[in-house]
Every structure is written in structure tokens, then in C-alpha cells.
Write a protein that holds these residues in place. Sequence first.
Motif, mmCIF file in Angstrom:
data_model
loop_
_atom_site.group_PDB
_atom_site.id
_atom_site.type_symbol
_atom_site.label_atom_id
_atom_site.label_comp_id
_atom_site.label_asym_id
_atom_site.label_seq_id
_atom_site.Cartn_x
_atom_site.Cartn_y
_atom_site.Cartn_z
ATOM 1 N N UNK A 73 0.769 -1.247 0.174
ATOM 2 C CA UNK A 73 -0.056 -0.102 -0.047
ATOM 3 C C UNK A 73 0.859 1.295 -0.044
ATOM 4 N N UNK A 74 2.010 1.364 0.815
ATOM 5 C CA UNK A 74 2.870 2.322 0.894
ATOM 6 C C UNK A 74 3.241 2.637 -0.795
ATOM 7 N N UNK A 75 3.981 1.508 -1.021
ATOM 8 C CA UNK A 75 4.330 1.635 -2.420
ATOM 9 C C UNK A 75 3.369 2.321 -3.618
ATOM 10 N N UNK A 76 2.139 1.792 -3.619
ATOM 11 C CA UNK A 76 1.046 2.104 -4.434
ATOM 12 C C UNK A 76 0.601 3.411 -4.088
ATOM 13 N N UNK A 77 0.629 3.915 -3.012
ATOM 14 C CA UNK A 77 0.298 5.389 -2.629
ATOM 15 C C UNK A 77 1.242 6.141 -3.250
ATOM 16 N N UNK A 78 2.664 5.660 -3.035
ATOM 17 C CA UNK A 78 3.760 6.551 -3.815
ATOM 18 C C UNK A 78 3.687 6.860 -5.172
ATOM 19 N N UNK A 79 3.175 5.975 -5.905
ATOM 20 C CA UNK A 79 3.050 5.885 -7.360
ATOM 21 C C UNK A 79 1.680 6.440 -7.996
ATOM 22 N N UNK A 80 0.946 6.853 -6.824
ATOM 23 C CA UNK A 80 -0.471 7.348 -6.934
ATOM 24 C C UNK A 80 -1.388 6.181 -7.726
ATOM 25 N N UNK A 81 -1.246 4.893 -7.447
ATOM 26 C CA UNK A 81 -2.105 3.752 -8.161
ATOM 27 C C UNK A 81 -2.683 2.843 -7.043
ATOM 28 N N UNK A 82 -3.068 3.637 -5.820
ATOM 29 C CA UNK A 82 -3.510 2.589 -4.846
ATOM 30 C C UNK A 82 -5.248 2.361 -4.991
ATOM 31 N N UNK A 83 -5.337 1.494 -4.772
ATOM 32 C CA UNK A 83 -7.004 0.900 -4.456
ATOM 33 C C UNK A 83 -7.703 1.550 -3.673
ATOM 34 N N UNK A 84 -6.937 1.897 -2.548
ATOM 35 C CA UNK A 84 -7.330 2.338 -1.191
ATOM 36 C C UNK A 84 -6.772 3.884 -1.028
ATOM 37 N N UNK A 139 -8.114 6.470 0.293
ATOM 38 C CA UNK A 139 -8.360 6.831 1.897
ATOM 39 C C UNK A 139 -7.585 6.163 2.909
ATOM 40 N N UNK A 140 -6.607 5.337 2.456
ATOM 41 C CA UNK A 140 -5.842 4.823 3.466
ATOM 42 C C UNK A 140 -4.435 5.810 3.853
ATOM 43 N N UNK A 141 -4.247 6.708 2.651
ATOM 44 C CA UNK A 141 -3.108 7.607 2.621
ATOM 45 C C UNK A 141 -2.746 8.131 4.259
ATOM 46 N N UNK A 142 -3.612 8.952 4.879
ATOM 47 C CA UNK A 142 -3.347 9.636 5.949
ATOM 48 C C UNK A 142 -3.289 8.558 7.258
ATOM 49 N N UNK A 143 -3.929 7.295 7.200
ATOM 50 C CA UNK A 143 -3.768 6.459 8.246
ATOM 51 C C UNK A 143 -2.940 5.111 8.243
#
Length: 169
Positions: free
Chosen positions: A47-58, A60-64
Amino acid sequence: MYEVKKQIYLDFTKNQKAALCSFLRALVKKTPEQTVDEILENFLDDERYYLEINASRFEFLKDILDDEQFIKDTKLFLIECRKYYDYKKKQEPIIQANKEFEKKKRKFLQEVKMGKEPPTKKQLYYYEKLCKKYNIEKKELSSKLEARNEIDKILTEYSQPSISILEEE
């Protein structure tokens, strides 16, 4: 598992919670050889990786994602999923035995039903043709079951080469 699901991710919307729980449940099912801690760590890293590359399914998990309560809830849910799938795996022999039993029961009930019904025209015609072909005296068939059994008996008896013929050659 469903009781735990009510107690976790209280700040999420219904859809967010359902999507995340479904994903986590599939993750546990897909990786039965990993421990709960390994699955949790892999999930968080992914999830950290996908959030970094702006490709996360979730999103809403970015801040938590690193929040202690979120990790605690996720681990609790993963533990419950593991228990559920372990239980299902232990129940597999019982489920298979029940399926076998039900299959035998259906077959028995079908035969009982066939024993009460008169033979079909096709069965009678086929039986007559077999009797004529192999010079067998015809019997009076009273049910579908009897007709089926007689036809099977004739076919098995006359379709395999006789042992005495093979010995003579």
C-alpha cells in the motif's frame, strides 16, 4: 469474523470497509503459508508503494496507513480471517463426506423412483432388439429399473469376449 468486522474500521464508510475487508480476506486465502504478521507487513508495504506511485486502490488509507489503531484493526481482522480459513480447511473432509453421502442418497432415491415407473418405449424397443440379436428369451419388464438392469446385464455379458473362446485359440 463478522463480529470482528463490526468492531473495526469505525471511521470508514460502508463501501470503504467492505472493499478493504474483501481485499484482506482474499489476501489471507491466497497466502495460506504466510503468518498473519507477514501478510500484514506485505499489505502495508504494498500500500505504501502504491500510494507513492499514485496507483492505490485504497486512497483513503493515505493518512492512516501508519496509524496504530488501523494496524491493530487490520491485524485483528487478518487473525479472524486466518481462523476462518483454517476452520474451513479442517471441515473439508466432512464436507466431502457429506457430498458423497448426498450423491449416494440421490442415486438410491432415483432407483426407487425408477422401480415404480413402467419402462419407456425406448427401453422396451432396445431390449427387444438386444434379445433378438443375441437370441435371448425375452422377459416381461415391469419397471424402468428392471429394464435398465436387464439391458446392462446383456451388454456386459455379450460385449466382452468369452474366456473359453480365447482358451481354444
